[in-house]
Design an enzyme around this catalytic site. Structure first.
Site, PDB file in Angstrom:
ATOM      1  N   THR A 293       2.751  13.717  -4.400  1.00  0.00           N
ATOM      2  CA  THR A 293       2.194  14.696  -3.463  1.00  0.00           C
ATOM      3  C   THR A 293       0.667  14.672  -3.354  1.00  0.00           C
ATOM      4  OG1 THR A 293       2.212  16.383  -5.193  1.00  0.00           O
ATOM      5  CG2 THR A 293       4.161  16.268  -3.776  1.00  0.00           C
ATOM      6  N   SER A 294       0.032  13.737  -4.050  1.00  0.00           N
ATOM      7  CA  SER A 294      -1.428  13.561  -3.913  1.00  0.00           C
ATOM      8  C   SER A 294      -1.807  12.274  -4.643  1.00  0.00           C
ATOM      9  CB  SER A 294      -2.188  14.766  -4.489  1.00  0.00           C
ATOM     10  OG  SER A 294      -2.752  14.457  -5.747  1.00  0.00           O
TER      11      SER A 294
ATOM     12  N   ARG B 229     -10.133  -2.800   5.779  1.00  0.00           N
ATOM     13  CA  ARG B 229      -9.623  -2.779   7.160  1.00  0.00           C
ATOM     14  C   ARG B 229      -8.801  -1.514   7.396  1.00  0.00           C
ATOM     15  NH1 ARG B 229      -6.385  -8.302   7.548  1.00  0.00           N
ATOM     16  NH2 ARG B 229      -5.970  -7.756   5.387  1.00  0.00           N
TER      17      ARG B 229
ATOM     18  N   GLY C 280       1.566   2.960  -2.594  1.00  0.00           N
ATOM     19  CA  GLY C 280       1.175   3.842  -3.708  1.00  0.00           C
ATOM     20  C   GLY C 280       1.707   3.322  -5.044  1.00  0.00           C
ATOM     21  N   LYS C 281       1.928   2.021  -5.110  1.00  0.00           N
ATOM     22  CA  LYS C 281       2.472   1.416  -6.348  1.00  0.00           C
ATOM     23  C   LYS C 281       1.557   1.668  -7.541  1.00  0.00           C
ATOM     24  CE  LYS C 281       2.443  -2.603  -4.297  1.00  0.00           C
ATOM     25  NZ  LYS C 281       2.135  -2.203  -2.920  1.00  0.00           N
TER      26      LYS C 281
ATOM     27  N   ARG D  51      -5.725   0.480   8.352  1.00  0.00           N
ATOM     28  CA  ARG D  51      -4.297   0.149   8.354  1.00  0.00           C
ATOM     29  C   ARG D  51      -3.637   0.684   9.621  1.00  0.00           C
ATOM     30  NH1 ARG D  51      -3.751   2.453   2.287  1.00  0.00           N
ATOM     31  NH2 ARG D  51      -4.681   0.715   1.168  1.00  0.00           N
TER      32      ARG D  51
ATOM     33  N   GLY E 182      -4.413  -4.386  -3.788  1.00  0.00           N
ATOM     34  CA  GLY E 182      -5.428  -3.357  -4.000  1.00  0.00           C
ATOM     35  C   GLY E 182      -4.704  -2.096  -4.420  1.00  0.00           C
ATOM     36  N   HIS E 183      -4.802  -1.755  -5.700  1.00  0.00           N
ATOM     37  CA  HIS E 183      -4.053  -0.611  -6.230  1.00  0.00           C
ATOM     38  C   HIS E 183      -5.046   0.463  -6.679  1.00  0.00           C
ATOM     39  CE1 HIS E 183      -0.648  -3.698  -7.241  1.00  0.00           C
ATOM     40  NE2 HIS E 183      -0.816  -3.504  -5.953  1.00  0.00           N
TER      41      HIS E 183
ATOM     42  N   ASP F 183       0.805  -1.223   0.000  1.00  0.00           N
ATOM     43  CA  ASP F 183       0.000   0.000   0.000  1.00  0.00           C
ATOM     44  C   ASP F 183       0.838   1.273   0.000  1.00  0.00           C
ATOM     45  OD1 ASP F 183      -2.240  -1.645   0.110  1.00  0.00           O
ATOM     46  OD2 ASP F 183      -2.246  -1.664   2.302  1.00  0.00           O
TER      47      ASP F 183
ATOM     48  N   GLN G  63       2.092  -6.111  -3.144  1.00  0.00           N
ATOM     49  CA  GLN G  63       2.531  -6.210  -1.737  1.00  0.00           C
ATOM     50  C   GLN G  63       3.840  -5.423  -1.534  1.00  0.00           C
ATOM     51  OE1 GLN G  63       1.525  -9.641  -3.189  1.00  0.00           O
ATOM     52  NE2 GLN G  63      -0.441  -8.722  -2.749  1.00  0.00           N
TER      53      GLN G  63
HETATM   54  P1  GDP Z   1      -0.649   0.243  -3.547  1.00  0.00           P
HETATM   55  O1  GDP Z   1      -1.247  -1.020  -3.021  1.00  0.00           O
HETATM   56  O2  GDP Z   1       0.820   0.311  -3.296  1.00  0.00           O
HETATM   57  O3  GDP Z   1      -0.989   0.518  -4.988  1.00  0.00           O
HETATM   58  O4  GDP Z   1      -1.294   1.425  -2.701  1.00  0.00           O
HETATM   59  P2  GDP Z   1      -2.867   1.618  -2.380  1.00  0.00           P
HETATM   60  O5  GDP Z   1      -3.541   2.087  -3.621  1.00  0.00           O
HETATM   61  O6  GDP Z   1      -3.407   0.409  -1.698  1.00  0.00           O
HETATM   62  O7  GDP Z   1      -2.793   2.728  -1.264  1.00  0.00           O
HETATM   63  C1  GDP Z   1      -2.237   3.978  -1.513  1.00  0.00           C
HETATM   64  C2  GDP Z   1      -3.339   5.037  -1.312  1.00  0.00           C
HETATM   65  O8  GDP Z   1      -2.748   6.313  -1.240  1.00  0.00           O
HETATM   66  C3  GDP Z   1      -4.322   5.121  -2.466  1.00  0.00           C
HETATM   67  O9  GDP Z   1      -5.582   5.474  -1.967  1.00  0.00           O
HETATM   68  C4  GDP Z   1      -3.757   6.239  -3.347  1.00  0.00           C
HETATM   69  O10 GDP Z   1      -4.763   6.906  -4.087  1.00  0.00           O
HETATM   70  C5  GDP Z   1      -3.184   7.140  -2.300  1.00  0.00           C
HETATM   71  N1  GDP Z   1      -1.984   7.886  -2.720  1.00  0.00           N
HETATM   72  C6  GDP Z   1      -0.984   7.493  -3.567  1.00  0.00           C
HETATM   73  N2  GDP Z   1      -0.018   8.446  -3.611  1.00  0.00           N
HETATM   74  C7  GDP Z   1      -0.421   9.439  -2.799  1.00  0.00           C
HETATM   75  C8  GDP Z   1       0.166  10.673  -2.389  1.00  0.00           C
HETATM   76  O11 GDP Z   1       1.265  11.052  -2.792  1.00  0.00           O
HETATM   77  N3  GDP Z   1      -0.543  11.424  -1.504  1.00  0.00           N
HETATM   78  C9  GDP Z   1      -1.747  11.045  -1.013  1.00  0.00           C
HETATM   79  N4  GDP Z   1      -2.366  11.826  -0.141  1.00  0.00           N
HETATM   80  N5  GDP Z   1      -2.322   9.878  -1.358  1.00  0.00           N
HETATM   81  C10 GDP Z   1      -1.662   9.086  -2.234  1.00  0.00           C
HETATM   82  P1  IMO Z   2      -0.855  -4.241  -2.205  1.00  0.00           P
HETATM   83  O1  IMO Z   2      -0.404  -4.785  -3.535  1.00  0.00           O
HETATM   84  C1  IMO Z   2      -0.948  -4.657   2.118  1.00  0.00           C
HETATM   85  C2  IMO Z   2      -1.100  -8.719   3.708  1.00  0.00           C
HETATM   86  C3  IMO Z   2      -2.372  -9.140   4.413  1.00  0.00           C
HETATM   87  C4  IMO Z   2      -1.783 -10.114   5.426  1.00  0.00           C
HETATM   88  C5  IMO Z   2      -0.675 -10.798   4.659  1.00  0.00           C
HETATM   89  C6  IMO Z   2      -1.071 -12.149   4.063  1.00  0.00           C
HETATM   90  O2  IMO Z   2      -2.131  -3.507  -2.248  1.00  0.00           O
HETATM   91  O3  IMO Z   2       0.252  -3.484  -1.566  1.00  0.00           O
HETATM   92  P2  IMO Z   2      -2.564 -12.852   1.998  1.00  0.00           P
HETATM   93  O4  IMO Z   2      -4.007 -12.622   1.701  1.00  0.00           O
HETATM   94  O5  IMO Z   2      -1.644 -12.313   0.939  1.00  0.00           O
HETATM   95  O6  IMO Z   2      -2.237 -14.291   2.314  1.00  0.00           O
HETATM   96  O7  IMO Z   2      -2.291 -12.034   3.353  1.00  0.00           O
HETATM   97  O8  IMO Z   2      -0.319  -9.902   3.615  1.00  0.00           O
HETATM   98  N1  IMO Z   2      -1.289  -8.213   2.339  1.00  0.00           N
HETATM   99  C7  IMO Z   2      -1.201  -6.919   1.998  1.00  0.00           C
HETATM  100  N2  IMO Z   2      -1.009  -5.828   2.770  1.00  0.00           N
HETATM  101  N3  IMO Z   2      -1.024  -4.533   0.780  1.00  0.00           N
HETATM  102  C8  IMO Z   2      -1.203  -5.628  -0.007  1.00  0.00           C
HETATM  103  O9  IMO Z   2      -1.162  -5.554  -1.356  1.00  0.00           O
HETATM  104  C9  IMO Z   2      -1.339  -6.882   0.608  1.00  0.00           C
HETATM  105  N4  IMO Z   2      -1.535  -8.145   0.150  1.00  0.00           N
HETATM  106  C10 IMO Z   2      -1.493  -8.946   1.223  1.00  0.00           C
HETATM  107  O10 IMO Z   2      -3.011  -8.055   5.015  1.00  0.00           O
HETATM  108  O11 IMO Z   2      -1.183  -9.398   6.479  1.00  0.00           O
HETATM  109 MG    MG Z   3      -2.837  -1.641  -1.819  1.00  0.00          MG
END
Ligand code: GDP
Ligand code: IMO
Ligand code: MG
Length: 429
Positions: A413-414, A302, A15-16, A304, A40-41, A13, A223
Site C-alpha cells: 500500500t506504499s 524514462r 515493485g519486486k 513509463r 532498477g529496484h 517495475d 524484469q
Molecule cells: P521493481 O523493478 O519491480 O523492483 O519496481 P521499481 O522499484 O522499478 O518500481 C516500483 C516503484 O513503486 C518504486 O518506486 C517503489 O518504491 C514503488 N512502490 C512499490 N510498492 C508500492 C506501493 O504499494 N505503493 C506505491 N505508491 N509505490 C510503491
Molecule cells: P526491473 O527489474 C522494466 C525493458 C526495456 C526494454 C526491454 C529490453 O526493474 O523490473 P534491455 O536493456 O533489457 O535489453 O531492454 O526491456 N526492461 C525493463 N522494463 N523493468 C525492468 O527491470 C526492465 N529491464 C529491461 O525498457 O523495453
Molecule cells: Mg524496476
C-alpha cells in the site's frame, strides 16, 4: 524447506524490490538469477531510498546475497553500485556477497553495440536500457563470452579475445566503427579484476551448503514475464528468460528448490520501452495514475507508459510461471478514481481471445474488453491490515484474484517496507 521465488508478472517495475526487501528479513539468502543492471529496484526503509540494479535487494537488510550464473555482470557497474550503497551505510563484504564465477561479463563493446543497434533501428527500436544486456547474452550463447573466472587468468586471455573481437570487429565495421581496442580492454579488466574476484566463487556450491543447513532461500527475479525472451511480447523483450523456471538454471540449484512462486503484480499496468500494450491509456486518467504512481524508470529515468489492469496477461503469466500466489502492489495509486477498469479479454478481427496471441502484429492489434467497477474515495495508502481497506478496494482485489485464477498472498500500500499486508506467508505455505 520453504524457499520463495519472486518474479515480475507484467512488464517489470511491479515493485519486486520492495517485496524482496520485505521478505529478505525472513530469508537466510537472496539470489539474483537472470538479467543484469537493466533492472532498477527501489527500496524505501524509514523514508530512506535505496536503488539497486545489479545487487540482490537482500543486501540492504544484510541478508546473505548471491549473484547467480544466469546474470550478466558489468564489473564497473558492480563497483559503482557497491560504492554507492556503502556510501548509504550498507555493509558489503565477501561474507554477505557472493558472485558466481561462471557469470558472463558485460564489456564496453556490448554497451557500444546495444547503442549502435538502437540508434540504427530508428522507429523500430526496442527501447533497451542501453546497458549492453542483449549483446552480452548473445556472446554467452555464442560461446565467446569472457566470464568472471577469466579475471583470474588475464595473461592467457588472448585466444578468447581473438574469438570475441573477430565477431565484434565485423559488426562494428558494419556501423563504421573502429575495431575493439584490445590493449585498453585488457587494462580496464586488470584494473577491475581484484574488486570482482573478492566475491567470486562457485555459487552453486554455496547454495548447496546453505540448503543442506536448512536455510530459507529467496530467489529474486528481474524484469517481468512479458519481457521474457520466449514468453514475452517478442521482439520487444529483454534477452533472458524471466520466468520462475530460470531460478534453477540461473543459480545452480535444481527445480525442486524454487518453492513458492510469488508473482509481483501492479494494481494497474505499466511498460517502459517500445512494444504492444493493449490497455495503454493516453488520456488524463493514465497521466494521473502515472503521476500518482511516480512512474519514471529507476534506471533510465524514462516515463513509463500506463494502462488499466490487464487480467488476460496476468492470468497468462501466472500460468506460464507456475505462480503460487501474487503480491498486489500500488493499490494506493488507484485511490480517488470514480471508476476502475479491468481488461477481461481481447477482440481481434471479430474473434474474442482469452489470451495474448504470440504474433507481434496481432499483439499490437488486439482491442481490450473491459469490465468497469466503482472506485473508492478513501485512502488505502499505508494500510497494514486487510480490514483497513475500503470495501470497493477489497472488491477490486477479489475480482483481480478471480480473473487471474491465482490467490493474493500480499498487498502493498506504499513504497515503505512495512506498508504491506500479509494474507498468506510464502515461506510457510
Ligand atoms: P521493481 O523493478 O519491480 O523492483 O519496481 P521499481 O522499484 O522499478 O518500481 C516500483 C516503484 O513503486 C518504486 O518506486 C517503489 O518504491 C514503488 N512502490 C512499490 N510498492 C508500492 C506501493 O504499494 N505503493 C506505491 N505508491 N509505490 C510503491
Ligand atoms: P526491473 O527489474 C522494466 C525493458 C526495456 C526494454 C526491454 C529490453 O526493474 O523490473 P534491455 O536493456 O533489457 O535489453 O531492454 O526491456 N526492461 C525493463 N522494463 N523493468 C525492468 O527491470 C526492465 N529491464 C529491461 O525498457 O523495453
Ligand atoms: Mg524496476
Amino acid at each position: 524447506m520453504a524457499n520463495v521465488t519472486v518474479i515480475g508478472a507484467q512488464w517489470g517495475d511491479e515493485g519486486k524490490g520492495k517485496i524482496v526487501d520485505w521478505l529478505a528479513s525472513r530469508a537466510d539468502a537472496v539470489v539474483r538469477f537472470q538479467g543484469g543492471h537493466n533492472a532498477g529496484h527501489t527500496l524505501v526503509i524509514d523514508g530512506k531510498v535505496f536503488k539497486l540494479s545489479l545487487l540482490p535487494s537482500g543486501i540492504v537488510s544484510g541478508t546473505m546475497s548471491m549473484i547467480g550464473n544466469g546474470v550478466v555482470l558489468d564489473p564497473w557497474a558492480l563497483r559503482d553500485e557497491v560504492e554507492k550503497l556503502e556510501g548509504q551505510g550498507v555493509v558489503i563484504n565477501d561474507d554477505n556477497l557472493a558472485i558466481a564465477d561462471n557469470c558472463p561479463l558485460i564489456l564496453p563493446m556490448h554497451r557500444d553495440l546495444d547503442g549502435l543497434r538502437e540508434a540504427a533501428a530508428g522507429k523500430g527500436k526496442i527501447g533497451t536500457t542501453g546497458r549492453g544486456i542483449g549483446p552480452a547474452y548473445e556472446d554467452k550463447v555464442g560461446r565467446r563470452a569472457i566470464r568472471v573466472c577469466d579475471l583470474a587468468h588475464l595473461d592467457s586471455l588472448d585466444p578468447q579475445l581473438d574469438r570475441l573481437c573477430a565477431h565484434h570487429d565485423a559488426l562494428r565495421a558494419g556501423f563504421d566503427q573502429p575495431p575493439v581496442d584490445r590493449e585498453a580492454l585488457i587494462e580496464e579488466l586488470r584494473d577491475i579484476a581484484d574488486f570482482v574476484q573478492r566475491f567470486a566463487q562457485p555459487v552453486w556450491k554455496r547454495l548447496k551448503k546453505v540448503r543442506k543447513a536448512g536455510a530459507k532461500i529467496l530467489f529474486e527475479g528481474a524484469q517481468g514475464v512479458l519481457l521474457d525472451v520466449d514468453h514475452g511480447t517478442y521482439p520487444f523483450v529483454t534477452s533472458s528468460n524471466t520466468v520462475s523456471g530460470t531460478a534453477a538454471a540461473g543459480s545452480g540449484l535444481g527445480p525442486n528448490s524454487t518453492g513458492f512462486v510469488l508473482g509481483i503484480v501492479k494494481a494497474y499496468t505499466t511498460r517502459v520501452g517500445s512494444g504492444p500494450f493493449p490497455t495503454e491509456l493516453d488520456d488524463e486518467v493514465g497521466q494521473g495514475i502515472g503521476e500518482r504512481g511516480h512512474e519514471f524508470g529507476t534506471v533510465t529515468g524514462r516515463q513509463r507508459r500506463v494502462g488499466w489492469f490487464d487480467a488476460v496477461i496476468v492470468r497468462q503469466t501466472c500460468a506460464i510461471s507456475g505462480v503460487t500466489g501474487i503480491a498486489l502492489t500500488k493499490i494506493d495509486v488507484l485511490d480517488g478514481l470514480d471508476t476502475v477498469k479491468i481488461c477481461t479479454g481481447y477482440r481481434l478481427r471479430g474473434n474474442v481471445y482469452d489470451y495474448l496471441p504470440s504474433h507481434a502484429g496481432e499483439q499490437a492489434e488486439v482491442e481490450p474488453i473491459y469490465e468497469e467497477m466503482d472506485g473508492w474515495s478513501e485512502s488505502t495508502a499505508g494500510a497494514r491490515s486487510f480490514a483497513d481497506l475500503p470495501a470497493n478496494a477489497i472488491k477490486y482485489i477479489q475480482r483481480v484474484q478471480e480473473l487471474i485464477e491465482c490467490p493474493v498472498a500480499l498487498v502493498s500500500t506504499s513504497p515503505e517496507r512495512d506498508d504491506t499486508i500479509l494474507m498468506r506467508d510464502p515461506f510457510v505455505d
